[in-house]
Design an enzyme around this catalytic site. Sequence first.
Site, PDB file in Angstrom:
ATOM      1  NE  ARG A 160      -4.101  -1.863   0.342  1.00 23.28           N
ATOM      2  CZ  ARG A 160      -4.107  -3.160   0.035  1.00 23.28           C
ATOM      3  NH1 ARG A 160      -3.030  -3.719  -0.499  1.00 23.28           N
ATOM      4  NH2 ARG A 160      -5.176  -3.886   0.240  1.00 23.28           N
ATOM      5  CB  SER A 235      -8.512  -1.938   4.545  1.00 24.36           C
ATOM      6  OG  SER A 235      -8.807  -3.205   4.042  1.00 24.36           O
ATOM      7  CD  GLU A 332      -5.504   0.868   2.607  1.00 22.97           C
ATOM      8  OE1 GLU A 332      -5.481   1.392   1.486  1.00 22.97           O
ATOM      9  OE2 GLU A 332      -6.312  -0.010   2.937  1.00 22.97           O
TER      10      GLU A 332
HETATM   11  N1  EPU Z   1     -10.447 -11.149  10.314  1.00 24.70           N
HETATM   12  C1  EPU Z   1     -11.164 -11.323  11.481  1.00 24.70           C
HETATM   13  N2  EPU Z   1     -12.201 -10.468  11.728  1.00 24.70           N
HETATM   14  C2  EPU Z   1     -12.534  -9.476  10.896  1.00 24.70           C
HETATM   15  C3  EPU Z   1     -11.800  -9.288   9.703  1.00 24.70           C
HETATM   16  C4  EPU Z   1     -10.742 -10.156   9.438  1.00 24.70           C
HETATM   17  O1  EPU Z   1     -10.870 -12.222  12.273  1.00 24.70           O
HETATM   18  O2  EPU Z   1     -13.483  -8.742  11.206  1.00 24.70           O
HETATM   19  C5  EPU Z   1      -9.347 -12.092  10.003  1.00 24.70           C
HETATM   20  C6  EPU Z   1      -9.768 -13.035   8.880  1.00 24.70           C
HETATM   21  O3  EPU Z   1     -10.428 -14.159   9.364  1.00 24.70           O
HETATM   22  C7  EPU Z   1      -8.444 -13.395   8.278  1.00 24.70           C
HETATM   23  C8  EPU Z   1      -7.639 -12.124   8.447  1.00 24.70           C
HETATM   24  O4  EPU Z   1      -8.248 -11.387   9.496  1.00 24.70           O
HETATM   25  O5  EPU Z   1      -7.811 -14.407   9.013  1.00 24.70           O
HETATM   26  C9  EPU Z   1      -7.525 -11.306   7.179  1.00 24.70           C
HETATM   27  O6  EPU Z   1      -8.796 -10.905   6.744  1.00 24.70           O
HETATM   28  P1  EPU Z   1      -9.147 -10.709   5.181  1.00 24.70           P
HETATM   29  O7  EPU Z   1      -8.709 -11.891   4.421  1.00 24.70           O
HETATM   30  O8  EPU Z   1     -10.570 -10.272   5.079  1.00 24.70           O
HETATM   31  O9  EPU Z   1      -8.186  -9.564   4.674  1.00 24.70           O
HETATM   32  P2  EPU Z   1      -7.665  -8.232   5.353  1.00 24.70           P
HETATM   33  O10 EPU Z   1      -6.255  -8.402   5.795  1.00 24.70           O
HETATM   34  O11 EPU Z   1      -8.641  -7.765   6.389  1.00 24.70           O
HETATM   35  C10 EPU Z   1      -6.676  -7.283   3.133  1.00 24.70           C
HETATM   36  C11 EPU Z   1      -6.684  -5.964   2.421  1.00 24.70           C
HETATM   37  C12 EPU Z   1      -7.987  -5.789   1.662  1.00 24.70           C
HETATM   38  C13 EPU Z   1      -8.104  -6.909   0.658  1.00 24.70           C
HETATM   39  C14 EPU Z   1      -8.077  -8.244   1.421  1.00 24.70           C
HETATM   40  C15 EPU Z   1      -8.067  -9.426   0.489  1.00 24.70           C
HETATM   41  C16 EPU Z   1      -5.290  -4.450   3.710  1.00 24.70           C
HETATM   42  C17 EPU Z   1      -5.248  -3.304   4.658  1.00 24.70           C
HETATM   43  N3  EPU Z   1      -6.503  -4.892   3.388  1.00 24.70           N
HETATM   44  O12 EPU Z   1      -7.715  -7.228   4.113  1.00 24.70           O
HETATM   45  O13 EPU Z   1      -7.911  -4.556   0.950  1.00 24.70           O
HETATM   46  O14 EPU Z   1      -9.293  -6.799  -0.102  1.00 24.70           O
HETATM   47  O15 EPU Z   1      -6.865  -8.337   2.214  1.00 24.70           O
HETATM   48  O16 EPU Z   1      -6.835  -9.537  -0.144  1.00 24.70           O
HETATM   49  O17 EPU Z   1      -4.246  -4.920   3.289  1.00 24.70           O
HETATM   50  C18 EPU Z   1      -8.448  -2.241   1.026  1.00 24.70           C
HETATM   51  O18 EPU Z   1      -7.231  -2.011   0.967  1.00 24.70           O
HETATM   52  O19 EPU Z   1      -9.290  -1.307   1.089  1.00 24.70           O
HETATM   53  C19 EPU Z   1      -8.914  -3.622   1.069  1.00 24.70           C
HETATM   54  C20 EPU Z   1     -10.202  -3.929   1.195  1.00 24.70           C
END
Ligand code: EPU
Length: 336
Positions: A160, A235, A332
Amino acid sequence: MNIQQNVSLKKYNTFGIDVKATQFVSINNEKDLLQLLKENTAPLFVISGGSNMLLTKAIDALVVHINTLGIVVKRFDDYALVTAKAGENWHEFVQFCIQENLGGLENLSLIPGCVGSAPIQNIGAYGVELKDCFVSCKAIHRETFQERLFVKEDCQFGYRNSIFKKEVKDQYIITEVTFKLTIKNHRLNTSYGAIEDQLAKKNVVTPTLKDVAQAVIAIRKSKLPDPNVLGNSGSFFKNPIIPKNQYSELLKKFPNAPHYPVSDNLVKVPAGWLIDQAGFKGYVYKNAGVHDRQALVLINKTGKASGAEIWELAKLIQKKIKSLYGIDLEAEVNVF
Ligand code: EPU
């Protein structure tokens, strides 16, 4: 070119925050952009998709809405170079590529925003980042009016992050971006767990670009609120990167804490998990809130939230995460 006075930015930011801009102009071509840069003396505030910003106050500047359109595809034997103007809607651009059987961007389906802002934060999702297909972008310097070509190596892409958030921050306006995409033997990236599950659910054995895009769209729709229905900016925080020994300490207290390896000494911990564990999922604060299906997404709960309210909620979360885990959460989204 029609410069308007005292314009609400509500429909130009995906949080749907109702603040006014002193002046506002929508730019449809680069000639007008150059003329504006040369003639205007007011401070500029550039906006394209408005999908990665939180506006906490009125914008006392000339807001320049980049609305330039056009896509050019050049096909070679093994690949295609695709150039899109900055104002193209990102998701529509990705769907155009899939329709044309051009591979590489399908995992980035349904990300809000426009082509021109995508390189600034090196957008990423489901195992793919913009940098994986990025060739170059053209940009105009705001003060010298010179056009510069930034090739991939110039851009210092990171998680990012890019040169446009660092040493040349606010100096350039990106006008177009070129991607190198596959035209055959597409290298599909389905390794991100949820994609494979989603494809299996649909009984897809040999997925096409469209299958992968549809899987991504289904996953995103199940977790992330549609900004047209519930204002949000995706995010809100970055996933923090912490030293391995700090992660080991975290594991003692929270044996299920997920992580992604970054290097020999560093791991990335999902901020969504930290916030969820802290009990914030579905939390409501004044007109703002934390999404009830993805704790990393802050929302304009009632549609009437001020940017300041959302920022207060963000700071509340940061404080709690620091006290619970000793981890600093970094926003972010860009806060103004
Ligand atoms: N999780 C929880 N509770 C929640 C949310 C997430 O326990 O409420 C856990 C999930 O179970 C999983 C982990 O956290 O083990 C990661 O969650 P997720 O796969 O949904 O991805 P993320 O890390 O929350 C990132 C990006 C997203 C992108 C997704 C998919 C960042 C800051 N965010 O989210 O990007 O769509 O991975 O690749 O890196 C964005 O930048 O606006 C965005 C949506």
